[in-house]
Enzyme design. Sequence first.
Site, short mmCIF file in Angstrom:
data_model
loop_
_atom_site.label_atom_id
_atom_site.label_comp_id
_atom_site.label_asym_id
_atom_site.label_seq_id
_atom_site.Cartn_x
_atom_site.Cartn_y
_atom_site.Cartn_z
N LEU A 13 0.83 -1.21 0.00
CA LEU A 13 0.00 0.00 0.00
C LEU A 13 0.86 1.26 0.00
O LEU A 13 0.51 2.26 -0.63
CB LEU A 13 -0.94 -0.01 1.20
CG LEU A 13 -1.92 -1.18 1.23
CD1 LEU A 13 -2.86 -1.05 2.41
CD2 LEU A 13 -2.70 -1.28 -0.07
N TYR A 14 2.00 1.21 0.69
CA TYR A 14 2.95 2.33 0.61
C TYR A 14 3.42 2.51 -0.83
O TYR A 14 3.42 3.62 -1.37
CB TYR A 14 4.14 2.08 1.53
CG TYR A 14 5.28 3.04 1.30
CD1 TYR A 14 5.24 4.33 1.82
CD2 TYR A 14 6.39 2.68 0.53
CE1 TYR A 14 6.27 5.22 1.60
CE2 TYR A 14 7.43 3.56 0.30
CZ TYR A 14 7.37 4.83 0.84
OH TYR A 14 8.39 5.72 0.60
N ARG A 15 3.82 1.41 -1.47
CA ARG A 15 4.30 1.47 -2.85
C ARG A 15 3.21 2.04 -3.77
O ARG A 15 3.50 2.84 -4.66
CB ARG A 15 4.72 0.07 -3.32
CG ARG A 15 5.94 -0.48 -2.61
CD ARG A 15 6.15 -1.95 -2.93
NE ARG A 15 7.24 -2.53 -2.17
CZ ARG A 15 8.44 -2.86 -2.67
NH1 ARG A 15 8.67 -2.68 -3.96
NH2 ARG A 15 9.37 -3.38 -1.91
#
Length: 236
Positions: A154-156
């Site tokens: 989700l960060y990516r």
Amino acid sequence: MSVSFDFTDRVALVTGASGALGSAVCEAFADAGATVAAADVVAPDDEDAHLDTGDAIDFYEGDFTDEDDVARVVSEVVDDHGRFDYLANIAGTWRGGTPVAETDADTFDFLFDVNLKTAFLASKHALPHLRDGNGSIVSVSARSSLEGGEGDGLYRASKAGVRLLTETIAEEEKGEVRANAVMPSVIDTPANREMMPDADHEKWVAPADIAETILALCSDATGVTSGAAVPVYGES
């Protein structure tokens, strides 16, 4: 060969200004002669803040995930300084450690709010003012956004959104406002050292070095560069 920049009589708005990278960007702009509007939800007197304000750095407290706050801060900056020329979208954060199937929806909301929504809202409200002086936006994406990975998907994804937002603004504002992104890997910050004490910190990139690249992307030296995603990996 040394490089220097002259941003005298220019105004830069920096989000995430109290963080390690944001404060380095503020300092670099100030050292180059710019007036800096440093914006963050964390005030400089907070124990977690890295920002030192001075004659060239004015602090504006605001939550850049809230559109009303963003509109207010941008309006205050223009009222105080009559203009601004550069927007550095530095606000961001990292969360990870669990696969998608085990990640709370609240984590999704948090990452996309802090990493992508802040860049969207700041850019949206800055663009009418940046067009007046053929200004520039530089946002922080991430090397890891170039591919999927285990545990921090989700960060990516949120940082990939920053890159695509940058490319979109560059296309929509062609000839009026330049928009570029920088792509760090691991930044050498106290928080990252604490999180990864056994890593080879010598290979990490210092915030001040990334700040210099951000200044270069705002300068006349890159006047024909827009829509780029610039690696700032160092050796990491």
